[in-house]
Design an enzyme around this catalytic site. Sequence first.
Site, mmCIF file in Angstrom:
data_model
loop_
_atom_site.group_PDB
_atom_site.id
_atom_site.type_symbol
_atom_site.label_atom_id
_atom_site.label_comp_id
_atom_site.label_asym_id
_atom_site.label_seq_id
_atom_site.Cartn_x
_atom_site.Cartn_y
_atom_site.Cartn_z
ATOM 1 N N HIS A 133 -52.187 -79.887 -8.769
ATOM 2 C CA HIS A 133 -52.643 -79.742 -7.474
ATOM 3 C C HIS A 133 -52.785 -81.171 -6.717
ATOM 4 C CE1 HIS A 133 -54.628 -76.305 -9.301
ATOM 5 N NE2 HIS A 133 -55.172 -76.843 -9.879
ATOM 6 N N GLU A 182 -60.689 -81.002 -10.459
ATOM 7 C CA GLU A 182 -61.619 -79.968 -11.148
ATOM 8 C C GLU A 182 -61.915 -80.594 -12.506
ATOM 9 O OE1 GLU A 182 -58.947 -76.651 -11.093
ATOM 10 O OE2 GLU A 182 -57.367 -77.617 -12.250
ATOM 11 N N HIS A 193 -51.301 -79.792 -15.788
ATOM 12 C CA HIS A 193 -52.244 -78.990 -16.707
ATOM 13 C C HIS A 193 -51.894 -77.659 -16.983
ATOM 14 C CE1 HIS A 193 -54.221 -78.572 -12.777
ATOM 15 N NE2 HIS A 193 -54.353 -77.438 -13.231
ATOM 16 N N ARG A 248 -47.090 -74.415 -8.738
ATOM 17 C CA ARG A 248 -46.816 -73.964 -10.155
ATOM 18 C C ARG A 248 -45.266 -74.549 -10.621
ATOM 19 N NH1 ARG A 248 -46.495 -68.805 -8.627
ATOM 20 N NH2 ARG A 248 -48.889 -68.661 -8.992
#
Length: 321
Positions: free
Chosen positions: A104, A121, A179, A199
């Site tokens: 991200h 996150e 991740h 992605r």
Amino acid sequence: MTELEPLKFVPYLKSVIWGGDKICQFKGIDQPEPNIGESWEISAVPGHESVVSEGVFKGCTLNELISQYGSDLLGEKVVKRYGNTFPLLIKFIDARDNLSVQVHPDDELARKRHDSLGKTEMWYIIDTDRDAKIYAGLNIAMTPEQYVSRVASGTFAETLACHDSHPGDVFFLPAGRVHAIGAGNLLAEIQESSDVTYRIYDYDRRDAQGNTRELHTELAKDAIDYTVRDDYKSPRPDDTSTDCELVRCEHFTTRRVLVDGTCDIDLTPDSFSVIMCVDGSIVMEYEQGSLNLDRGNTALIPAVIKQMKLRGKATLLVSHL
């Protein structure tokens, strides 16, 4: 105006190619369709705004309440930083299969490219199948050019740091850290309010129509933090601590609270709080009333509520700014 109270919302259950059947069992609700991979518990993402499920505000959207109550709901320091925008996205995730390898962007890059917040996150592991894994960070150093070469040759996934996953484990994922959630993990996710994902690799999977999902190799190239660290796993919380901080960053702070009987909980001044019940059940008592919170439920506590009494036996995640 009607006095604010703790708020529960209708979950947005998202069917995805890698999803399973654990979320609805965990929440004690009927599964509406196969492969539920995500339950968006609290969301202000356009098109998926949370709707209050019960109480005097039933049927109101989160954004409608923010527009009406402002800092009484969000907190003064939150409004000062984000305006009338709810800054977090709160989820439960069930990975029956591996999620894609992804990254991200940070706030600066996301704002420049997408007029959006970035996505830092954290994950709190609730339950795992045997030999479940979490992939976070890199196991070898590389340049952006070597990254592109590895993606082209299909070997980038080999560079991910792999971690055994157990209930109670914590993973912090700042924007830029590559991740993937491995198969067999049920977890809680606290993140910035952003749906921007790059992605990188998706195991060449195809959907029911035979289509592969879009990859974002070039977008990810400038978003990745290529630093290799010794340990990507956060310290495991002390099982004897009734109130233990898990993550503190500029975007949110999350702690684990264990309740066994009756206890008071002080809430952070000038910020809302989010309480996720990951095991057991409690009754939350506040000055004007009470609210039950069972396993798999999430509540948004307005900033004007400064203290509550908790009764029951439960494991809670409490997040705030």
